[in-house]
Design a protein around this motif. Structure first.
Motif, PDB file in Angstrom:
ATOM      1  N   SER A  63       0.805  -1.227   0.000  1.00  0.00           N
ATOM      2  CA  SER A  63       0.000   0.000   0.000  1.00  0.00           C
ATOM      3  C   SER A  63       0.840   1.281   0.000  1.00  0.00           C
ATOM      4  O   SER A  63       0.366   2.320  -0.451  1.00  0.00           O
ATOM      5  CB  SER A  63      -0.957   0.006   1.196  1.00  0.00           C
ATOM      6  OG  SER A  63      -0.258   0.168   2.400  1.00  0.00           O
ATOM      7  N   VAL A  64       2.069   1.244   0.487  1.00  0.00           N
ATOM      8  CA  VAL A  64       2.876   2.462   0.575  1.00  0.00           C
ATOM      9  C   VAL A  64       4.022   2.520  -0.434  1.00  0.00           C
ATOM     10  O   VAL A  64       4.703   3.548  -0.535  1.00  0.00           O
ATOM     11  CB  VAL A  64       3.430   2.672   2.011  1.00  0.00           C
ATOM     12  CG1 VAL A  64       2.304   2.801   3.009  1.00  0.00           C
ATOM     13  CG2 VAL A  64       4.396   1.578   2.394  1.00  0.00           C
ATOM     14  N   PHE A  65       4.228   1.452  -1.183  1.00  0.00           N
ATOM     15  CA  PHE A  65       5.376   1.373  -2.089  1.00  0.00           C
ATOM     16  C   PHE A  65       5.394   2.506  -3.120  1.00  0.00           C
ATOM     17  O   PHE A  65       6.416   3.189  -3.287  1.00  0.00           O
ATOM     18  CB  PHE A  65       5.413   0.011  -2.779  1.00  0.00           C
ATOM     19  CG  PHE A  65       6.481  -0.104  -3.819  1.00  0.00           C
ATOM     20  CD1 PHE A  65       7.818  -0.109  -3.458  1.00  0.00           C
ATOM     21  CD2 PHE A  65       6.159  -0.191  -5.164  1.00  0.00           C
ATOM     22  CE1 PHE A  65       8.814  -0.205  -4.417  1.00  0.00           C
ATOM     23  CE2 PHE A  65       7.147  -0.294  -6.126  1.00  0.00           C
ATOM     24  CZ  PHE A  65       8.475  -0.304  -5.760  1.00  0.00           C
ATOM     25  N   ASP A  66       4.298   2.726  -3.830  1.00  0.00           N
ATOM     26  CA  ASP A  66       4.273   3.756  -4.879  1.00  0.00           C
ATOM     27  C   ASP A  66       4.564   5.146  -4.313  1.00  0.00           C
ATOM     28  O   ASP A  66       5.327   5.914  -4.902  1.00  0.00           O
ATOM     29  CB  ASP A  66       2.928   3.754  -5.612  1.00  0.00           C
ATOM     30  CG  ASP A  66       2.750   2.529  -6.484  1.00  0.00           C
ATOM     31  OD1 ASP A  66       3.765   1.967  -6.957  1.00  0.00           O
ATOM     32  OD2 ASP A  66       1.587   2.121  -6.705  1.00  0.00           O
ATOM     33  N   GLU A  67       3.973   5.450  -3.179  1.00  0.00           N
ATOM     34  CA  GLU A  67       4.222   6.746  -2.547  1.00  0.00           C
ATOM     35  C   GLU A  67       5.678   6.868  -2.094  1.00  0.00           C
ATOM     36  O   GLU A  67       6.294   7.922  -2.215  1.00  0.00           O
ATOM     37  CB  GLU A  67       3.284   6.954  -1.364  1.00  0.00           C
ATOM     38  CG  GLU A  67       3.446   8.313  -0.714  1.00  0.00           C
ATOM     39  CD  GLU A  67       2.483   8.544   0.438  1.00  0.00           C
ATOM     40  OE1 GLU A  67       2.636   9.580   1.095  1.00  0.00           O
ATOM     41  OE2 GLU A  67       1.601   7.706   0.687  1.00  0.00           O
ATOM     42  N   ALA A  68       6.233   5.772  -1.582  1.00  0.00           N
ATOM     43  CA  ALA A  68       7.633   5.782  -1.145  1.00  0.00           C
ATOM     44  C   ALA A  68       8.563   6.054  -2.331  1.00  0.00           C
ATOM     45  O   ALA A  68       9.556   6.783  -2.187  1.00  0.00           O
ATOM     46  CB  ALA A  68       7.985   4.454  -0.483  1.00  0.00           C
ATOM     47  N   LEU A  69       8.241   5.496  -3.495  1.00  0.00           N
ATOM     48  CA  LEU A  69       9.035   5.793  -4.690  1.00  0.00           C
ATOM     49  C   LEU A  69       8.930   7.272  -5.057  1.00  0.00           C
ATOM     50  O   LEU A  69       9.936   7.919  -5.329  1.00  0.00           O
ATOM     51  CB  LEU A  69       8.549   4.952  -5.880  1.00  0.00           C
ATOM     52  CG  LEU A  69       9.103   3.549  -6.019  1.00  0.00           C
ATOM     53  CD1 LEU A  69       8.474   2.859  -7.215  1.00  0.00           C
ATOM     54  CD2 LEU A  69      10.604   3.536  -6.126  1.00  0.00           C
ATOM     55  N   ARG A  70       7.711   7.792  -5.055  1.00  0.00           N
ATOM     56  CA  ARG A  70       7.506   9.210  -5.392  1.00  0.00           C
ATOM     57  C   ARG A  70       8.262  10.125  -4.425  1.00  0.00           C
ATOM     58  O   ARG A  70       8.793  11.154  -4.826  1.00  0.00           O
ATOM     59  CB  ARG A  70       6.021   9.570  -5.385  1.00  0.00           C
ATOM     60  CG  ARG A  70       5.265   9.095  -6.596  1.00  0.00           C
ATOM     61  CD  ARG A  70       3.878   9.700  -6.678  1.00  0.00           C
ATOM     62  NE  ARG A  70       3.033   9.403  -5.517  1.00  0.00           N
ATOM     63  CZ  ARG A  70       2.332   8.291  -5.354  1.00  0.00           C
ATOM     64  NH1 ARG A  70       2.360   7.347  -6.274  1.00  0.00           N
ATOM     65  NH2 ARG A  70       1.588   8.122  -4.271  1.00  0.00           N
ATOM     66  N   ASN A  71       8.313   9.735  -3.169  1.00  0.00           N
ATOM     67  CA  ASN A  71       8.991  10.535  -2.136  1.00  0.00           C
ATOM     68  C   ASN A  71      10.494  10.266  -2.056  1.00  0.00           C
ATOM     69  O   ASN A  71      11.175  10.810  -1.182  1.00  0.00           O
ATOM     70  CB  ASN A  71       8.357  10.278  -0.769  1.00  0.00           C
ATOM     71  CG  ASN A  71       6.950  10.788  -0.692  1.00  0.00           C
ATOM     72  OD1 ASN A  71       6.541  11.679  -1.438  1.00  0.00           O
ATOM     73  ND2 ASN A  71       6.167  10.213   0.215  1.00  0.00           N
ATOM     74  N   GLU A  72      10.977   9.391  -2.925  1.00  0.00           N
ATOM     75  CA  GLU A  72      12.399   9.019  -2.973  1.00  0.00           C
ATOM     76  C   GLU A  72      12.915   8.536  -1.625  1.00  0.00           C
ATOM     77  O   GLU A  72      13.978   8.946  -1.156  1.00  0.00           O
ATOM     78  CB  GLU A  72      13.234  10.175  -3.520  1.00  0.00           C
ATOM     79  CG  GLU A  72      12.871  10.530  -4.944  1.00  0.00           C
ATOM     80  CD  GLU A  72      13.788  11.548  -5.567  1.00  0.00           C
ATOM     81  OE1 GLU A  72      14.686  12.092  -4.880  1.00  0.00           O
ATOM     82  OE2 GLU A  72      13.616  11.805  -6.768  1.00  0.00           O
TER      83      GLU A  72
ATOM     84  N   ARG B 288      14.383   4.093   3.640  1.00  0.00           N
ATOM     85  CA  ARG B 288      14.394   4.940   4.832  1.00  0.00           C
ATOM     86  C   ARG B 288      13.071   5.692   4.909  1.00  0.00           C
ATOM     87  O   ARG B 288      12.808   6.595   4.136  1.00  0.00           O
ATOM     88  CB  ARG B 288      15.558   5.920   4.800  1.00  0.00           C
ATOM     89  CG  ARG B 288      15.644   6.745   6.073  1.00  0.00           C
ATOM     90  CD  ARG B 288      16.913   7.563   6.162  1.00  0.00           C
ATOM     91  NE  ARG B 288      18.127   6.776   6.093  1.00  0.00           N
ATOM     92  CZ  ARG B 288      18.669   6.101   7.118  1.00  0.00           C
ATOM     93  NH1 ARG B 288      18.088   6.114   8.290  1.00  0.00           N
ATOM     94  NH2 ARG B 288      19.791   5.439   6.972  1.00  0.00           N
ATOM     95  N   LYS B 289      12.235   5.268   5.873  1.00  0.00           N
ATOM     96  CA  LYS B 289      10.957   5.938   6.107  1.00  0.00           C
ATOM     97  C   LYS B 289      11.212   7.136   7.011  1.00  0.00           C
ATOM     98  O   LYS B 289      11.887   7.010   8.019  1.00  0.00           O
ATOM     99  CB  LYS B 289       9.945   5.008   6.790  1.00  0.00           C
ATOM    100  CG  LYS B 289       9.463   3.839   5.967  1.00  0.00           C
ATOM    101  CD  LYS B 289       8.637   4.263   4.792  1.00  0.00           C
ATOM    102  CE  LYS B 289       7.326   4.882   5.216  1.00  0.00           C
ATOM    103  NZ  LYS B 289       6.560   5.420   4.099  1.00  0.00           N
ATOM    104  N   PRO B 290      10.679   8.312   6.648  1.00  0.00           N
ATOM    105  CA  PRO B 290      10.911   9.498   7.472  1.00  0.00           C
ATOM    106  C   PRO B 290      10.468   9.310   8.924  1.00  0.00           C
ATOM    107  O   PRO B 290      11.121   9.774   9.840  1.00  0.00           O
ATOM    108  CB  PRO B 290      10.078  10.583   6.792  1.00  0.00           C
ATOM    109  CG  PRO B 290       9.849  10.096   5.418  1.00  0.00           C
ATOM    110  CD  PRO B 290       9.892   8.601   5.475  1.00  0.00           C
ATOM    111  N   GLU B 291       9.369   8.614   9.133  1.00  0.00           N
ATOM    112  CA  GLU B 291       8.850   8.453  10.488  1.00  0.00           C
ATOM    113  C   GLU B 291       9.240   7.133  11.143  1.00  0.00           C
ATOM    114  O   GLU B 291       9.012   6.958  12.329  1.00  0.00           O
ATOM    115  CB  GLU B 291       7.320   8.579  10.495  1.00  0.00           C
ATOM    116  CG  GLU B 291       6.587   7.435   9.835  1.00  0.00           C
ATOM    117  CD  GLU B 291       6.564   7.468   8.312  1.00  0.00           C
ATOM    118  OE1 GLU B 291       6.129   6.463   7.725  1.00  0.00           O
ATOM    119  OE2 GLU B 291       6.972   8.458   7.702  1.00  0.00           O
TER     120      GLU B 291
END
Length: 81
Positions: free
Chosen positions: A12-21, A48-51
């Protein structure tokens, strides 16, 4: 083995993680043992997740391989390299 919850979260978070580099590329040097000269490098990807800090590759790569998004990550890494 990955938990179902973790698999769903990664998917569920993979695409957003790519967009956010959020995926970082690190280089591991390759050295010839005979003469100790650098002969290349291997590109390693880390998430590396920001949170949430660093997510180990063994917690997301098998999931991406299983569900078919690993090629997207491969091309992302190739572009960064």
């Amino acid at each position: 083995m990955q938990s179902v919850e973790n698999e769903k979260w990664v998917e569920s978070v993979f695409d957003e993680a790519l967009r956010n580099e959020e995926f970082m590329v690190y280089y591991q040097p390759k050295v010839k043992t005979r003469d100790r000269h650098l002969c290349g490098a291997e590109a390693l990807v880390r998430w590396r997740k920001p949170e949430g800090g660093l997510i180990p590759p063994m917690e997301f790569i098998p999931i991406l391989e299983k569900e078919g998004s690993i090629c997207t990550l491969d091309f992302y890494v190739l572009d960064k390299v």
